[in-house]
Design a protein around this motif. Structure first.
Motif, PDB file in Angstrom:
ATOM      1  N   ILE A  71       0.819  -1.221   0.000  1.00 40.39           N
ATOM      2  CA  ILE A  71       0.000   0.000   0.000  1.00 40.39           C
ATOM      3  C   ILE A  71       0.850   1.266   0.000  1.00 40.39           C
ATOM      4  O   ILE A  71       0.632   2.177  -0.793  1.00 40.39           O
ATOM      5  N   LEU A  72       1.855   1.326   0.867  1.00 44.26           N
ATOM      6  CA  LEU A  72       2.590   2.575   1.056  1.00 44.26           C
ATOM      7  C   LEU A  72       3.690   2.806   0.020  1.00 44.26           C
ATOM      8  O   LEU A  72       3.799   3.899  -0.538  1.00 44.26           O
ATOM      9  N   HIS A  73       4.522   1.799  -0.235  1.00 45.14           N
ATOM     10  CA  HIS A  73       5.721   2.026  -1.027  1.00 45.14           C
ATOM     11  C   HIS A  73       5.740   1.326  -2.381  1.00 45.14           C
ATOM     12  O   HIS A  73       6.418   1.801  -3.299  1.00 45.14           O
ATOM     13  N   LEU A  74       5.057   0.210  -2.516  1.00 44.47           N
ATOM     14  CA  LEU A  74       5.037  -0.511  -3.786  1.00 44.47           C
ATOM     15  C   LEU A  74       3.605  -0.617  -4.300  1.00 44.47           C
ATOM     16  O   LEU A  74       2.653  -0.512  -3.539  1.00 44.47           O
ATOM     17  N   VAL A  75       3.479  -0.858  -5.603  1.00 43.30           N
ATOM     18  CA  VAL A  75       2.155  -0.929  -6.228  1.00 43.30           C
ATOM     19  C   VAL A  75       1.982  -2.310  -6.864  1.00 43.30           C
ATOM     20  O   VAL A  75       2.631  -2.624  -7.856  1.00 43.30           O
ATOM     21  N   PRO A  76       1.098  -3.155  -6.312  1.00 38.52           N
ATOM     22  CA  PRO A  76       0.980  -4.535  -6.781  1.00 38.52           C
ATOM     23  C   PRO A  76      -0.070  -4.729  -7.881  1.00 38.52           C
ATOM     24  O   PRO A  76      -0.821  -5.713  -7.877  1.00 38.52           O
ATOM     25  N   TYR A  77      -0.123  -3.812  -8.860  1.00 38.73           N
ATOM     26  CA  TYR A  77      -1.114  -3.882  -9.923  1.00 38.73           C
ATOM     27  C   TYR A  77      -0.438  -3.890 -11.293  1.00 38.73           C
ATOM     28  O   TYR A  77       0.470  -3.085 -11.554  1.00 38.73           O
ATOM     29  N   GLU A  78      -0.904  -4.751 -12.165  1.00 42.42           N
ATOM     30  CA  GLU A  78      -0.297  -4.917 -13.486  1.00 42.42           C
ATOM     31  C   GLU A  78      -0.261  -3.615 -14.285  1.00 42.42           C
ATOM     32  O   GLU A  78       0.770  -3.262 -14.863  1.00 42.42           O
ATOM     33  N   THR A  79      -1.391  -2.910 -14.336  1.00 42.73           N
ATOM     34  CA  THR A  79      -1.458  -1.740 -15.219  1.00 42.73           C
ATOM     35  C   THR A  79      -0.519  -0.620 -14.784  1.00 42.73           C
ATOM     36  O   THR A  79      -0.119   0.204 -15.606  1.00 42.73           O
ATOM     37  N   PHE A  80      -0.154  -0.576 -13.508  1.00 42.75           N
ATOM     38  CA  PHE A  80       0.829   0.411 -13.070  1.00 42.75           C
ATOM     39  C   PHE A  80       2.153   0.208 -13.803  1.00 42.75           C
ATOM     40  O   PHE A  80       2.854   1.166 -14.137  1.00 42.75           O
ATOM     41  N   TYR A  81       2.485  -1.043 -14.070  1.00 48.82           N
ATOM     42  CA  TYR A  81       3.753  -1.376 -14.723  1.00 48.82           C
ATOM     43  C   TYR A  81       3.654  -1.374 -16.248  1.00 48.82           C
ATOM     44  O   TYR A  81       4.668  -1.181 -16.919  1.00 48.82           O
ATOM     45  N   THR A  82       2.478  -1.598 -16.780  1.00 60.25           N
ATOM     46  CA  THR A  82       2.362  -1.782 -18.224  1.00 60.25           C
ATOM     47  C   THR A  82       1.804  -0.574 -18.963  1.00 60.25           C
ATOM     48  O   THR A  82       1.932  -0.496 -20.190  1.00 60.25           O
ATOM     49  N   ARG A  83       1.173   0.360 -18.249  1.00 62.61           N
ATOM     50  CA  ARG A  83       0.686   1.579 -18.891  1.00 62.61           C
ATOM     51  C   ARG A  83       1.767   2.649 -18.872  1.00 62.61           C
ATOM     52  O   ARG A  83       2.484   2.795 -17.880  1.00 62.61           O
ATOM     53  N   SER A  84       1.862   3.402 -19.934  1.00 59.52           N
ATOM     54  CA  SER A  84       2.895   4.438 -20.023  1.00 59.52           C
ATOM     55  C   SER A  84       2.706   5.542 -18.986  1.00 59.52           C
ATOM     56  O   SER A  84       3.670   6.169 -18.545  1.00 59.52           O
ATOM     57  N   ASP A  85       1.446   5.768 -18.573  1.00 55.89           N
ATOM     58  CA  ASP A  85       1.182   6.820 -17.581  1.00 55.89           C
ATOM     59  C   ASP A  85       1.215   6.294 -16.141  1.00 55.89           C
ATOM     60  O   ASP A  85       0.973   7.033 -15.199  1.00 55.89           O
ATOM     61  N   GLN A  86       1.466   4.991 -15.973  1.00 49.40           N
ATOM     62  CA  GLN A  86       1.543   4.350 -14.660  1.00 49.40           C
ATOM     63  C   GLN A  86       0.269   4.538 -13.832  1.00 49.40           C
ATOM     64  O   GLN A  86       0.311   4.608 -12.613  1.00 49.40           O
ATOM     65  N   MET A  87      -0.863   4.579 -14.523  1.00 47.26           N
ATOM     66  CA  MET A  87      -2.150   4.652 -13.849  1.00 47.26           C
ATOM     67  C   MET A  87      -2.733   3.249 -13.714  1.00 47.26           C
ATOM     68  O   MET A  87      -2.575   2.415 -14.610  1.00 47.26           O
ATOM     69  N   ILE A  88      -3.416   2.987 -12.612  1.00 48.50           N
ATOM     70  CA  ILE A  88      -4.072   1.697 -12.414  1.00 48.50           C
ATOM     71  C   ILE A  88      -5.430   1.746 -13.084  1.00 48.50           C
ATOM     72  O   ILE A  88      -6.243   2.637 -12.805  1.00 48.50           O
ATOM     73  N   GLU A  89      -5.685   0.814 -13.990  1.00 46.44           N
ATOM     74  CA  GLU A  89      -6.963   0.752 -14.699  1.00 46.44           C
ATOM     75  C   GLU A  89      -7.986   0.021 -13.830  1.00 46.44           C
ATOM     76  O   GLU A  89      -7.884  -1.186 -13.620  1.00 46.44           O
ATOM     77  N   THR A  90      -8.953   0.756 -13.324  1.00 51.74           N
ATOM     78  CA  THR A  90      -9.927   0.175 -12.399  1.00 51.74           C
ATOM     79  C   THR A  90     -11.248  -0.191 -13.077  1.00 51.74           C
ATOM     80  O   THR A  90     -12.129  -0.757 -12.441  1.00 51.74           O
ATOM     81  N   GLY A  91     -11.389   0.124 -14.349  1.00 47.93           N
ATOM     82  CA  GLY A  91     -12.658  -0.124 -15.035  1.00 47.93           C
ATOM     83  C   GLY A  91     -12.627  -1.347 -15.939  1.00 47.93           C
ATOM     84  O   GLY A  91     -11.755  -2.211 -15.847  1.00 47.93           O
ATOM     85  N   GLY A  92     -13.596  -1.388 -16.840  1.00 48.77           N
ATOM     86  CA  GLY A  92     -13.744  -2.529 -17.742  1.00 48.77           C
ATOM     87  C   GLY A  92     -12.642  -2.664 -18.761  1.00 48.77           C
ATOM     88  O   GLY A  92     -12.518  -3.702 -19.407  1.00 48.77           O
ATOM     89  N   ALA A  93     -11.831  -1.627 -18.918  1.00 49.39           N
ATOM     90  CA  ALA A  93     -10.730  -1.687 -19.875  1.00 49.39           C
ATOM     91  C   ALA A  93      -9.507  -2.397 -19.306  1.00 49.39           C
ATOM     92  O   ALA A  93      -8.493  -2.525 -19.993  1.00 49.39           O
ATOM     93  N   ASN A  94      -9.600  -2.867 -18.072  1.00 49.69           N
ATOM     94  CA  ASN A  94      -8.463  -3.577 -17.491  1.00 49.69           C
ATOM     95  C   ASN A  94      -8.138  -4.809 -18.336  1.00 49.69           C
ATOM     96  O   ASN A  94      -9.046  -5.534 -18.752  1.00 49.69           O
ATOM     97  N   PRO A  95      -6.870  -5.068 -18.620  1.00 49.60           N
ATOM     98  CA  PRO A  95      -6.499  -6.135 -19.555  1.00 49.60           C
ATOM     99  C   PRO A  95      -6.847  -7.551 -19.105  1.00 49.60           C
ATOM    100  O   PRO A  95      -6.848  -8.467 -19.933  1.00 49.60           O
ATOM    101  N   VAL A  96      -7.133  -7.755 -17.829  1.00 51.14           N
ATOM    102  CA  VAL A  96      -7.470  -9.113 -17.380  1.00 51.14           C
ATOM    103  C   VAL A  96      -8.972  -9.395 -17.372  1.00 51.14           C
ATOM    104  O   VAL A  96      -9.393 -10.541 -17.207  1.00 51.14           O
TER     105      VAL A  96
END
Length: 205
Positions: A71-96
């Protein structure tokens, strides 16, 4: 059958450890199950494990470390690493989302307490879900379903977990403050790499 049971159990264990803080029941397993302890050598040798109460271990060590790592220091979400803007995709466009739906896997956000379906613990849980489906197909001698499920597992590792989880797990290993999460990161990284190698020999492109 023994292999698929072992794979399923490992994915379930890793998912539980990576998804949320531990509770007393899970901690008891991690403290006392001899098979589990073999996967966590530094945790096995950690002296406070056998000297402190479960509450002291959870509140003083493990839960603060989990918060730090997830929560505090690392981000355990795929889209943070794979999107160029490092945003977490929380909607239906999420790749999984589509592959989860195709294999009847539903994310209970309230129980899991995640903001997106591409959390590492959820992706590990999906691999567990696929392993259990393969196990059922094997018990029914459904060769077509077995082959399909192996291929899906291989593709999911290839296109999702292996695209980002190694980066997170390496960071987790070096940011961890407890031997349990250090060992969990190391185990998870080694396992997904070896599992991918195993599946690649069986999968049909």
């Amino acid at each position: 059958m023994d292999e698929i049971i072992a794979r399923s159990n490992i994915y379930a264990l890793l998912s539980r450890i990576l998804l949320q803080e531990l509770d007393n029941d899970v901690l008891e397993t991690l403290k006392n199950d001899p098979t589990v302890l073999e996967f966590f050598p530094h945790w096995k040798e950690w002296e406070p494990r056998s000297k402190l109460s479960n509450q002291e271990i959870l509140e003083g060590y493990l839960n603060p470390d989990f918060t730090n790592l997830s929560i505090l220091h690392l981000v355990p979400y795929e889209t943070f690493y794979t999107r160029s803007d490092q945003m977490i995709e929380t909607g239906g466009a999420n790749p999984v989302t589509d592959i989860y739906s195709a294999y009847d896997f539903l994310v209970d956000y309230e129980v899991a307490r995640v903001v997106s379906a591409d959390h590492i613990g959820i992706e590990m849980e999906f691999m567990y879900h696929l392993c259990e489906a393969q196990r059922k197909a094997m018990s029914e001698n459904d060769t077509d379903a077995i082959a399909e499920l192996r291929n899906v597992q291989y593709r999911f590792l290839n296109t999702h977990l292996l695209q980002w989880a190694p980066m997170y797990l390496i960071n987790m290993k070096y940011e961890s403050r407890t031997p349990l999460y250090y060992d969990a990161a190391e185990m998870a990284l080694e396992f997904i790499l070896s599992d991918h190698e195993t599946l690649s020999a069986l999968a049909v492109s």
